[in-house]
Design a protein around this motif. Structure first.
Motif, PDB file in Angstrom:
ATOM      1  N   GLU A  44     -24.342 -39.012  46.940  1.00  0.00           N
ATOM      2  CA  GLU A  44     -23.664 -37.716  46.878  1.00  0.00           C
ATOM      3  C   GLU A  44     -22.184 -37.899  46.586  1.00  0.00           C
ATOM      4  O   GLU A  44     -21.571 -37.126  45.845  1.00  0.00           O
ATOM      5  N   PHE A  45     -21.605 -38.959  47.162  1.00  0.00           N
ATOM      6  CA  PHE A  45     -20.191 -39.249  46.968  1.00  0.00           C
ATOM      7  C   PHE A  45     -19.878 -39.501  45.496  1.00  0.00           C
ATOM      8  O   PHE A  45     -18.956 -38.908  44.949  1.00  0.00           O
ATOM      9  N   VAL A  46     -20.652 -40.378  44.849  1.00  0.00           N
ATOM     10  CA  VAL A  46     -20.342 -40.685  43.449  1.00  0.00           C
ATOM     11  C   VAL A  46     -20.647 -39.504  42.531  1.00  0.00           C
ATOM     12  O   VAL A  46     -19.930 -39.294  41.546  1.00  0.00           O
ATOM     13  N   ALA A  47     -21.662 -38.715  42.860  1.00  0.00           N
ATOM     14  CA  ALA A  47     -21.920 -37.504  42.063  1.00  0.00           C
ATOM     15  C   ALA A  47     -20.735 -36.552  42.184  1.00  0.00           C
ATOM     16  O   ALA A  47     -20.272 -35.983  41.180  1.00  0.00           O
ATOM     17  N   PHE A  64     -18.179 -40.195  28.398  1.00  0.00           N
ATOM     18  CA  PHE A  64     -19.493 -40.372  29.023  1.00  0.00           C
ATOM     19  C   PHE A  64     -20.600 -39.671  28.241  1.00  0.00           C
ATOM     20  O   PHE A  64     -21.704 -39.522  28.747  1.00  0.00           O
ATOM     21  N   SER A  65     -20.302 -39.253  27.019  1.00  0.00           N
ATOM     22  CA  SER A  65     -21.257 -38.438  26.264  1.00  0.00           C
ATOM     23  C   SER A  65     -22.573 -39.151  25.980  1.00  0.00           C
ATOM     24  O   SER A  65     -23.615 -38.507  25.869  1.00  0.00           O
ATOM     25  N   MET A  69     -25.999 -40.779  33.230  1.00  0.00           N
ATOM     26  CA  MET A  69     -25.158 -40.596  34.406  1.00  0.00           C
ATOM     27  C   MET A  69     -25.841 -41.053  35.694  1.00  0.00           C
ATOM     28  O   MET A  69     -25.165 -41.501  36.619  1.00  0.00           O
ATOM     29  N   ALA A  70     -27.156 -40.979  35.775  1.00  0.00           N
ATOM     30  CA  ALA A  70     -27.840 -41.486  36.971  1.00  0.00           C
ATOM     31  C   ALA A  70     -27.607 -42.997  37.087  1.00  0.00           C
ATOM     32  O   ALA A  70     -27.290 -43.507  38.169  1.00  0.00           O
ATOM     33  N   ALA A  71     -27.740 -43.698  35.979  1.00  0.00           N
ATOM     34  CA  ALA A  71     -27.479 -45.141  35.971  1.00  0.00           C
ATOM     35  C   ALA A  71     -26.006 -45.429  36.228  1.00  0.00           C
ATOM     36  O   ALA A  71     -25.660 -46.379  36.944  1.00  0.00           O
ATOM     37  N   GLN A  72     -25.129 -44.610  35.675  1.00  0.00           N
ATOM     38  CA  GLN A  72     -23.692 -44.793  35.860  1.00  0.00           C
ATOM     39  C   GLN A  72     -23.306 -44.633  37.328  1.00  0.00           C
ATOM     40  O   GLN A  72     -22.492 -45.387  37.853  1.00  0.00           O
ATOM     41  N   LEU A  76     -21.483 -47.383  39.733  1.00  0.00           N
ATOM     42  CA  LEU A  76     -20.263 -47.150  40.500  1.00  0.00           C
ATOM     43  C   LEU A  76     -20.472 -47.516  41.964  1.00  0.00           C
ATOM     44  O   LEU A  76     -19.606 -48.146  42.577  1.00  0.00           O
ATOM     45  N   ILE A  77     -21.600 -47.149  42.524  1.00  0.00           N
ATOM     46  CA  ILE A  77     -21.883 -47.526  43.915  1.00  0.00           C
ATOM     47  C   ILE A  77     -21.850 -49.047  44.049  1.00  0.00           C
ATOM     48  O   ILE A  77     -21.214 -49.587  44.964  1.00  0.00           O
TER      49      ILE A  77
END
Length: 146
Positions: A44-47, A64-65, A69-72, A76-77
């Motif tokens: 939730e934090f990274v979202a 980021f086009s 984003m799920a993988a991104q 990041l985590i």
């Protein structure tokens, strides 16, 4: 990812040992404490971080086009966990951070983007930590003497 967060929550990589030897540096202990609080809500934090980044700076959303984003968010985590586990051992971070920097150059990230990301990240910490995040904590986090 969950294993990495569990490792942090269990205290592995608690970063005891040498501190970063700069005149002005991050307050490692406060940063670790803050991360420990948000770790159970890492997804939730990274979202929220990316939402905040794009809200504050819509011009970076184009970078980021073509990004999954799920993988991104998972990347990041993982990067945050790696950083937290090694803040007091920067020699362990050097190779990973150099590699990450090169990848970001390939994605057309430039120096002016980094403060934007930093601001969005600090804003996200503030939102998640609520009353545990104060201007005093922010100042202590960013500019403590070691």
């Amino acid at each position: 990812m969950k294993e990495e967060l569990s490792s942090m929550e269990a205290g592995h990589g608690s970063m005891e040992g040498n501190s970063i030897s700069t005149e002005r540096s991050l307050n490692v202990e406060l940063l670790q404490q803050s991360f420990h609080i948000i770790a159970p809500q890492a997804e939730e934090f990274v979202a929220a971080f990316y939402q905040r980044l794009f809200q504050l700076y819509p011009e970076v959303e184009g970078l980021f086009s073509k990004t999954n984003m799920a993988a991104q968010r998972k990347k990041l985590i993982s990067a945050l966990v790696l950083l937290m586990e090694n803040l007091r051992q920067p020699d362990r971070l050097e190779s990973a951070l150099l590699d990450l920097g090169k990848k970001h150059q390939d994605y057309q990230v430039v120096a002016r983007h980094y403060p934007l990301v930093g601001e969005a990240l600090l804003n996200t910490f503030a939102n998640f930590l609520g009353n545990r995040w104060t201007p005093f904590n922010l100042k202590r986090l960013l500019l403590s003497k070691t």
